[in-house]
Write an enzyme that holds these catalytic residues in place. Structure first.
Site, short mmCIF file in Angstrom:
data_model
loop_
_atom_site.label_atom_id
_atom_site.label_comp_id
_atom_site.label_asym_id
_atom_site.label_seq_id
_atom_site.Cartn_x
_atom_site.Cartn_y
_atom_site.Cartn_z
N ASP A 24 0.87 -1.37 -0.16
CA ASP A 24 0.09 -0.10 -0.06
C ASP A 24 0.84 1.37 -0.08
O ASP A 24 0.51 2.04 0.86
CB ASP A 24 -0.81 0.03 1.19
CG ASP A 24 -2.24 -0.96 1.29
OD1 ASP A 24 -2.00 -1.77 0.09
OD2 ASP A 24 -2.68 -1.09 2.08
N ASP A 78 -0.66 -4.18 -3.68
CA ASP A 78 -1.58 -3.18 -3.98
C ASP A 78 -0.85 -2.02 -3.58
O ASP A 78 -1.21 -1.01 -2.84
CB ASP A 78 -2.51 -3.46 -2.91
CG ASP A 78 -3.41 -4.59 -3.00
OD1 ASP A 78 -3.42 -5.27 -4.02
OD2 ASP A 78 -4.26 -4.76 -2.11
#
Length: 361
Positions: free
Chosen positions: A197, A218
């Site tokens: 992230d 991600d």
């Protein structure tokens, strides 16, 4: 006849005037070498854009203020946070915060009440904003080194780094470099470092040019409507690695990630271009160079099979060994010229009304 003549004259005046939104319809060229010329022609400085931008933005750009930050002294402030806090709430002026080269160990937030802020590093110098926030301590989206809530934010020539160590598998390892939640934000020559992230491209219209984004899983995620141009997407680590997790949840949402003339690089193999975090993700790669690190299937298989019919995974005229489509998942869309065109102009982020080039240092 008089009425028709007047109408024709009006149309001619409209298309000849600087108010024409040509920069929203002129496509990004297929030839990467032509991008600098295209950018200069379609993203002109404020001095040449008067009368075409959002009125509030025009007023802000017409009354600029410059703040110097130097942690060694000699400037207005020694920290970025002190400079930002000096900006009054409900700010209406463009505030350019010039950062002297160095390492700024700070967790920085640009509040919603402080729009029109520019963080400007010196070209060719190392200007690093670092912090070691983690999801375990702050929560995922609050762990970011830089959080931007304000509109019309701009950053250039910065390295934004989350210095938390690479998480062990199965741990709460999210640690963001940046969360951008403000509309109409632009990033030029910025580098974002993290693992899981890295970049929360959360909400609003955003533009990234000549940037570098590094992570594991991600490492670009959120609900933004964003155009990434000539940006390197670099995967590190091992195990499951995914570039984009877009959070679109219905067909009515006008958002998605468009990667144009980007480069997908990394270590190892098996990197996915994206996954269906939510039901209707929209992610498109155009003219992008994909190295052999990309998984032959391209996109991670959906955990919810119903999402096979609602995802929008597009690839258009990409190159490199990772761009071969023979083994792509069935729901990948090899889009045509007409469909690709919507992702290849500044109109995708409504740029004609707000996007400006970075100021000189």
């Amino acid at each position: 006849m008089g009425y028709i003549s007047l109408a024709l004259v009006a149309l001619l005046v409209f298309f000849a005037s600087p108010v024409v939104l040509a920069d929203d319809i002129t496509p990004i060229p297929a030839d990467r070498a032509q991008i600098p010329q295209w950018f200069m022609a379609n993203v002109k400085p404020f001095s040449q854009r008067r009368g075409t931008l959002d009125p509030e933005l025009e007023a802000a750009e017409a009354s600029r203020r410059v703040i110097i930050v130097n942690q060694n002294g000699g400037g207005d402030f020694k920290t970025i946070n002190a400079a930002i806090k000096s900006i009054p709430l409900a700010n209406k002026n463009r505030v350019i915060i010039k950062l002297a080269p160095g390492i700024y160990h700070e967790k920085v937030t640009v509040d919603v009440g402080r729009p029109y802020v520019t963080l400007l590093g010196k070209p060719g110098a190392e200007t690093n904003l670092t912090y070691a926030g983690t999801a375990a301590k702050y929560g995922t989206v609050e762990s970011a080194t830089l959080i931007v809530w304000a509109t019309n934010f701009l950053a250039a020539n910065l390295n934004i780094i989350n210095t938390s160590p690479m998480p062990k598998p199965g741990t709460q390892g999210q640690a963001l470099a940046m969360r951008i939640n403000g509309d109409k934000a632009a990033f030029y020559n910025c580098r974002f470092y993290g693992f899981q992230d890295t970049l929360c491209d959360d909400r609003g219209n955003h533009f990234f040019k000549n940037c570098y984004i590094e992570g594991t899983y991600d490492f670009i995620f959120g609900r933004g409507a964003s155009l990434y141009l000539t940006t390197q997407l670099h995967a590190v680590g091992d195990g499951l690695r995914v570039i984009a997790a877009h959070n679109r949840q219905s067909t009515t949402e006008q958002n998605g990630y468009s990667f144009v003339h980007c480069k997908v690089t990394g270590v190892g193999t098996g990197i996915y271009l994206g996954r269906a975090w939510m039901s209707h993700p929209k992610v498109v790669y155009s003219y992008t160079e994909m190295s052999s690190v990309v998984n032959p299937s391209g996109w991670q298989e959906n955990r919810v099979r119903a999402h096979d019919k609602t995802v929008f995974y597009g690839e258009y005229m990409c190159t490199g060994p990772g761009s071969h489509k023979a083994k792509r998942v069935a729901h990948t869309q090899d889009i045509d010229n007409k469909e690709a065109s919507q992702f290849l102009t500044l109109g995708y982020i409504k740029g004609s009304k707000w996007l400006l080039p970075p100021p000189a240092y």
